[in-house]
Design a protein around this motif. Structure first.
Motif, PDB file in Angstrom:
ATOM      1  N   SER A  37       0.812  -1.210   0.000  1.00 14.71           N
ATOM      2  CA  SER A  37       0.000   0.000   0.000  1.00 14.71           C
ATOM      3  C   SER A  37       0.849   1.265   0.000  1.00 14.71           C
ATOM      4  CB  SER A  37      -0.909   0.009   1.237  1.00 14.71           C
ATOM      5  OG  SER A  37      -1.744  -1.110   1.230  1.00 14.71           O
ATOM      6  N   ALA A  38       2.100   1.128  -0.359  1.00 20.61           N
ATOM      7  CA  ALA A  38       3.017   2.264  -0.280  1.00 20.61           C
ATOM      8  C   ALA A  38       2.632   3.400  -1.221  1.00 20.61           C
ATOM      9  CB  ALA A  38       4.441   1.814  -0.571  1.00 20.61           C
ATOM     10  N   SER A  39       1.909   3.106  -2.286  1.00 16.51           N
ATOM     11  CA  SER A  39       1.529   4.160  -3.228  1.00 16.51           C
ATOM     12  C   SER A  39       0.469   5.083  -2.646  1.00 16.51           C
ATOM     13  CB  SER A  39       0.998   3.544  -4.526  1.00 16.51           C
ATOM     14  OG  SER A  39      -0.240   2.894  -4.292  1.00 16.51           O
ATOM     15  N   GLY A  40      -0.306   4.597  -1.662  1.00 21.22           N
ATOM     16  CA  GLY A  40      -1.359   5.413  -1.083  1.00 21.22           C
ATOM     17  C   GLY A  40      -2.620   5.437  -1.930  1.00 21.22           C
ATOM     18  N   ASN A  41      -2.700   4.584  -2.956  1.00 21.30           N
ATOM     19  CA  ASN A  41      -3.846   4.540  -3.844  1.00 21.30           C
ATOM     20  C   ASN A  41      -5.029   3.883  -3.132  1.00 21.30           C
ATOM     21  OD1 ASN A  41      -5.729   4.096  -5.865  1.00 21.30           O
ATOM     22  ND2 ASN A  41      -4.190   3.548  -7.394  1.00 21.30           N
ATOM     23  N   SER A  42      -6.114   4.619  -2.956  1.00 16.32           N
ATOM     24  CA  SER A  42      -7.273   4.129  -2.226  1.00 16.32           C
ATOM     25  C   SER A  42      -7.953   2.971  -2.948  1.00 16.32           C
ATOM     26  CB  SER A  42      -8.263   5.264  -2.007  1.00 16.32           C
ATOM     27  OG  SER A  42      -9.398   4.811  -1.339  1.00 16.32           O
ATOM     28  N   PHE A  43      -8.019   3.020  -4.278  1.00 11.81           N
ATOM     29  CA  PHE A  43      -8.645   1.945  -5.044  1.00 11.81           C
ATOM     30  C   PHE A  43      -7.905   0.631  -4.832  1.00 11.81           C
ATOM     31  CE2 PHE A  43      -8.904  -0.691  -8.847  1.00 11.81           C
ATOM     32  CZ  PHE A  43     -10.282  -0.841  -8.959  1.00 11.81           C
ATOM     33  N   ASP A  44      -6.580   0.653  -4.921  1.00 15.11           N
ATOM     34  CA  ASP A  44      -5.795  -0.565  -4.720  1.00 15.11           C
ATOM     35  C   ASP A  44      -5.976  -1.112  -3.305  1.00 15.11           C
ATOM     36  OD1 ASP A  44      -4.843  -0.467  -7.283  1.00 15.11           O
ATOM     37  OD2 ASP A  44      -2.916   0.441  -6.738  1.00 15.11           O
ATOM     38  N   PHE A  45      -5.996  -0.225  -2.328  1.00 18.09           N
ATOM     39  CA  PHE A  45      -6.168  -0.653  -0.941  1.00 18.09           C
ATOM     40  C   PHE A  45      -7.505  -1.359  -0.757  1.00 18.09           C
ATOM     41  CE2 PHE A  45      -7.886   0.182   3.287  1.00 18.09           C
ATOM     42  CZ  PHE A  45      -6.914  -0.405   4.070  1.00 18.09           C
ATOM     43  N   LYS A  46      -8.588  -0.744  -1.252  1.00 18.85           N
ATOM     44  CA  LYS A  46      -9.912  -1.332  -1.075  1.00 18.85           C
ATOM     45  C   LYS A  46     -10.048  -2.636  -1.843  1.00 18.85           C
ATOM     46  CE  LYS A  46     -12.267   2.948  -0.009  1.00 18.85           C
ATOM     47  NZ  LYS A  46     -13.263   3.927  -0.419  1.00 18.85           N
ATOM     48  N   ARG A  47      -9.464  -2.719  -3.033  1.00 18.86           N
ATOM     49  CA  ARG A  47      -9.531  -3.948  -3.812  1.00 18.86           C
ATOM     50  C   ARG A  47      -8.778  -5.078  -3.103  1.00 18.86           C
ATOM     51  NH1 ARG A  47      -7.045  -7.204  -7.135  1.00 18.86           N
ATOM     52  NH2 ARG A  47      -8.236  -8.232  -8.753  1.00 18.86           N
ATOM     53  N   ARG A  48      -7.594  -4.786  -2.596  1.00 19.71           N
ATOM     54  CA  ARG A  48      -6.828  -5.813  -1.891  1.00 19.71           C
ATOM     55  C   ARG A  48      -7.538  -6.269  -0.626  1.00 19.71           C
ATOM     56  NH1 ARG A  48      -1.938  -2.614  -3.513  1.00 19.71           N
ATOM     57  NH2 ARG A  48      -1.065  -3.810  -5.221  1.00 19.71           N
ATOM     58  N   ARG A  49      -8.171  -5.339   0.055  1.00 17.90           N
ATOM     59  CA  ARG A  49      -8.908  -5.710   1.265  1.00 17.90           C
ATOM     60  C   ARG A  49     -10.084  -6.618   0.908  1.00 17.90           C
ATOM     61  NH1 ARG A  49     -10.013  -2.020   6.293  1.00 17.90           N
ATOM     62  NH2 ARG A  49      -7.973  -2.873   6.694  1.00 17.90           N
ATOM     63  N   GLU A  50     -10.810  -6.299  -0.165  1.00 16.84           N
ATOM     64  CA  GLU A  50     -11.934  -7.132  -0.583  1.00 16.84           C
ATOM     65  C   GLU A  50     -11.465  -8.515  -1.026  1.00 16.84           C
ATOM     66  OE1 GLU A  50     -15.448  -7.115  -3.901  1.00 16.84           O
ATOM     67  OE2 GLU A  50     -14.813  -5.229  -3.035  1.00 16.84           O
ATOM     68  N   VAL A  51     -10.361  -8.577  -1.749  1.00 18.33           N
ATOM     69  CA  VAL A  51      -9.824  -9.869  -2.186  1.00 18.33           C
ATOM     70  C   VAL A  51      -9.386 -10.695  -0.985  1.00 18.33           C
ATOM     71  CG1 VAL A  51      -7.896 -10.922  -3.425  1.00 18.33           C
ATOM     72  CG2 VAL A  51      -9.199  -9.090  -4.494  1.00 18.33           C
ATOM     73  N   GLU A  52      -8.810 -10.052   0.013  1.00 17.77           N
ATOM     74  CA  GLU A  52      -8.393 -10.766   1.219  1.00 17.77           C
ATOM     75  C   GLU A  52      -9.596 -11.364   1.946  1.00 17.77           C
ATOM     76  OE1 GLU A  52      -5.886  -9.955   5.313  1.00 17.77           O
ATOM     77  OE2 GLU A  52      -6.435  -8.278   4.048  1.00 17.77           O
ATOM     78  N   ILE A  53     -10.677 -10.607   2.037  1.00 14.18           N
ATOM     79  CA  ILE A  53     -11.894 -11.111   2.678  1.00 14.18           C
ATOM     80  C   ILE A  53     -12.465 -12.277   1.879  1.00 14.18           C
ATOM     81  CG2 ILE A  53     -14.288 -10.513   3.214  1.00 14.18           C
ATOM     82  CD1 ILE A  53     -13.230  -7.702   3.944  1.00 14.18           C
ATOM     83  N   LYS A  54     -12.468 -12.149   0.548  1.00 14.36           N
ATOM     84  CA  LYS A  54     -12.995 -13.216  -0.303  1.00 14.36           C
ATOM     85  C   LYS A  54     -12.178 -14.492  -0.143  1.00 14.36           C
ATOM     86  CE  LYS A  54     -14.253 -12.029  -4.410  1.00 14.36           C
ATOM     87  NZ  LYS A  54     -14.263 -11.683  -5.845  1.00 14.36           N
ATOM     88  N   HIS A  55     -10.860 -14.377  -0.121  1.00 13.19           N
ATOM     89  CA  HIS A  55     -10.013 -15.552   0.055  1.00 13.19           C
ATOM     90  C   HIS A  55     -10.222 -16.187   1.429  1.00 13.19           C
ATOM     91  CE1 HIS A  55      -7.040 -14.089  -3.227  1.00 13.19           C
ATOM     92  NE2 HIS A  55      -8.089 -14.713  -3.737  1.00 13.19           N
ATOM     93  N   GLY A  56     -10.444 -15.364   2.435  1.00 14.54           N
ATOM     94  CA  GLY A  56     -10.733 -15.893   3.763  1.00 14.54           C
ATOM     95  C   GLY A  56     -12.018 -16.695   3.778  1.00 14.54           C
TER      96      GLY A  56
END
Length: 124
Positions: A37-56
């Motif tokens: 998340s070093a870029s600070g891009n909000s879209f990337d952060f939210k997408r990665r969080r959603e993918v993490e929840i889906k994988h869980g």
């Protein structure tokens, strides 16, 4: 401070944007050891969080699918045309060879429908 310095001094860090997100807890704060998340891009952060929840969720379903057959079986036939009942299917990976190919096609089609219609990305 620590070996990396005092976090309070890094006021211009783009990671500060995520300090108020759910799951951020003291004393670690927002923890991103790989710097994804070093870029600070909000879209990337939210997408990665959603993918993490889906994988869980997938992992939880897979775990339940591995545990439940140890204790109970569905009554009836898995495939009446092939003469395979639920009681004939062994536990674990041995079940892969017992389920007919059309059964696997149904499972993949159902998973695809769920993926496209229910757990579609909702980050917009």
């Amino acid at each position: 401070g620590s070996a990396w310095g005092d976090w309070a001094l890094y006021t211009d860090s783009p990671l500060r944007a995520y300090e108020n997100e759910a799951g951020v807890q003291a004393p670690v704060g927002f923890w991103d050891p790989l710097g994804l998340s070093a870029s600070g891009n909000s879209f990337d952060f939210k997408r990665r969080r959603e993918v993490e929840i889906k994988h869980g969720r997938v992992c939880m379903f897979a775990t339940m699918g591995y545990i439940v057959p140890e204790y109970t079986r569905l009554p009836g036939d898995l495939s009446p045309s092939y003469g395979v009942s639920f009681a004939d299917v062994p536990n674990g990976l041995a079940a892969l060879s017992k389920v007919p190919a059309l059964g696997w096609c149904q499972i993949v089609a159902f998973a695809g429908l769920v993926e496209l219609n229910i757990y579609n990305e909702q980050i917009n």
